[in-house]
Design an enzyme around this catalytic site. Sequence first.
Site, mmCIF file in Angstrom:
data_model
loop_
_atom_site.group_PDB
_atom_site.id
_atom_site.type_symbol
_atom_site.label_atom_id
_atom_site.label_comp_id
_atom_site.label_asym_id
_atom_site.label_seq_id
_atom_site.Cartn_x
_atom_site.Cartn_y
_atom_site.Cartn_z
ATOM 1 N N CYS A 132 0.510 -1.195 -0.450
ATOM 2 C CA CYS A 132 0.167 -0.227 0.029
ATOM 3 C C CYS A 132 1.214 1.344 0.286
ATOM 4 O O CYS A 132 1.461 1.463 1.052
ATOM 5 C CB CYS A 132 -0.813 0.075 1.570
ATOM 6 S SG CYS A 132 -1.618 1.845 1.656
ATOM 7 N N CYS A 135 -0.564 4.226 2.527
ATOM 8 C CA CYS A 135 -0.346 3.782 3.730
ATOM 9 C C CYS A 135 1.672 4.317 3.968
ATOM 10 O O CYS A 135 1.361 4.696 5.015
ATOM 11 C CB CYS A 135 -0.456 2.559 3.995
ATOM 12 S SG CYS A 135 -1.830 2.033 3.243
ATOM 13 N N ASP A 136 2.045 3.495 3.159
ATOM 14 C CA ASP A 136 3.519 3.122 3.504
ATOM 15 C C ASP A 136 4.509 4.261 2.827
ATOM 16 O O ASP A 136 5.977 4.503 3.484
ATOM 17 C CB ASP A 136 3.823 1.550 3.681
ATOM 18 C CG ASP A 136 2.649 1.196 4.248
ATOM 19 O OD1 ASP A 136 2.609 2.129 5.453
ATOM 20 O OD2 ASP A 136 2.994 0.330 3.724
#
Length: 311
Positions: A132, A135-136
């Site tokens: 992701c 997300c990261d």
Amino acid sequence: MEKYDAIIIGGGPAGYTAGIYLARAARNVLLFEGVPGGQAGTTDLIENYPGFPEGISGADLMEKFKHQAVKFGLKIKDGMVDSVEVREGKKIVKVREQEYVADALVIATGADANKLGVPGEEEYRGRGVSYCATCDGAFFKNVPIVVVGGGDSAVKEAVYLTQFGSKVYIVHRRDKLRAEKANQEMAFKNEKIEFVWNSVVEEIIGDKLGVTGVRIRNVKTGETKVIDAEGVFIYVGVTPNTAFLGDLVEKDEKGYIITNENMETNIPGIYAAGDCRKKLLYQVATAVGDAATAAWAAEEYLERLEAGQEV
Ligand code: NAP
């Protein structure tokens, strides 16, 4: 046992859309959210969903969907559904030892990222390996990043990651991308992206702090080499989240649920919508269309039941 007219499983674009339609039809309807926003919720920028000419972040779009569904009275619970069974036409949904019953069911459980299945992938998950980018991605500022895959997800997320990484390598097993042309163009013209063609990842390597590189093999020449990288984002396709259904509904060999054009499965009163369904095109726009049809068909099913007609 809690009773509803309809239960929806899944909190992505298809689930919330089915919720909007069924709640707006004044049905008592419950949605199990699972992963709120689904895959769309973790997409950085959605540019092909009509109505947002500048694009919109997946998280914002999903928040709007949810807000609209709740406004019409959709009830939402978190939790992953463990199993579904049908008893005398009633759909019984089991979540954490609790049973919920409904006359109609819409399955909108989407799909999950596939794993590469190479050494280091599990070991370094969360310490450099991610599925992701939204997300990261921000953890990888000014360091090299590897993206694996050649589909729309790989290409789009690689472009997104160029705002963080010093360089982004796209490692693809062929010399042609699967991604749609517009996404390909964006990647080809981005100077921070370097394509590594005809290559597969053999191992993700690292030290106690996290990932340090990716060992790749050229499938044409057999040559192996290590690309230095601290982040590895894997986008090698998806698998539909339908295992919890067992063989309750008909699926294809990959697990996609088979429906008719009204989104109805082989079980009367059970519908499927979005990425968990076998179809031509997997997009937010098609998930929304599926779910509107599924909800409409479910509403007609409920009306026939109430009128004592054959279903
Ligand atoms: P996808 O389209 O299935 O692409 C998966 C990619 O991973 C392919 O390039 C495939 O290579 C490669 N791959 C598969 N297994 C591999 C392995 N074991 N090792 C190395 N590479 C492997 O998956 P996706 O990109 O996640 O997209 C899923 C669906 O969502 C698609 O229908 C896509 O169009 C849609 N989507 C659309 C957008 C958009 O902006 N329109 C954005 C995201 C997703 P091959 O090409 O050689 O098969």
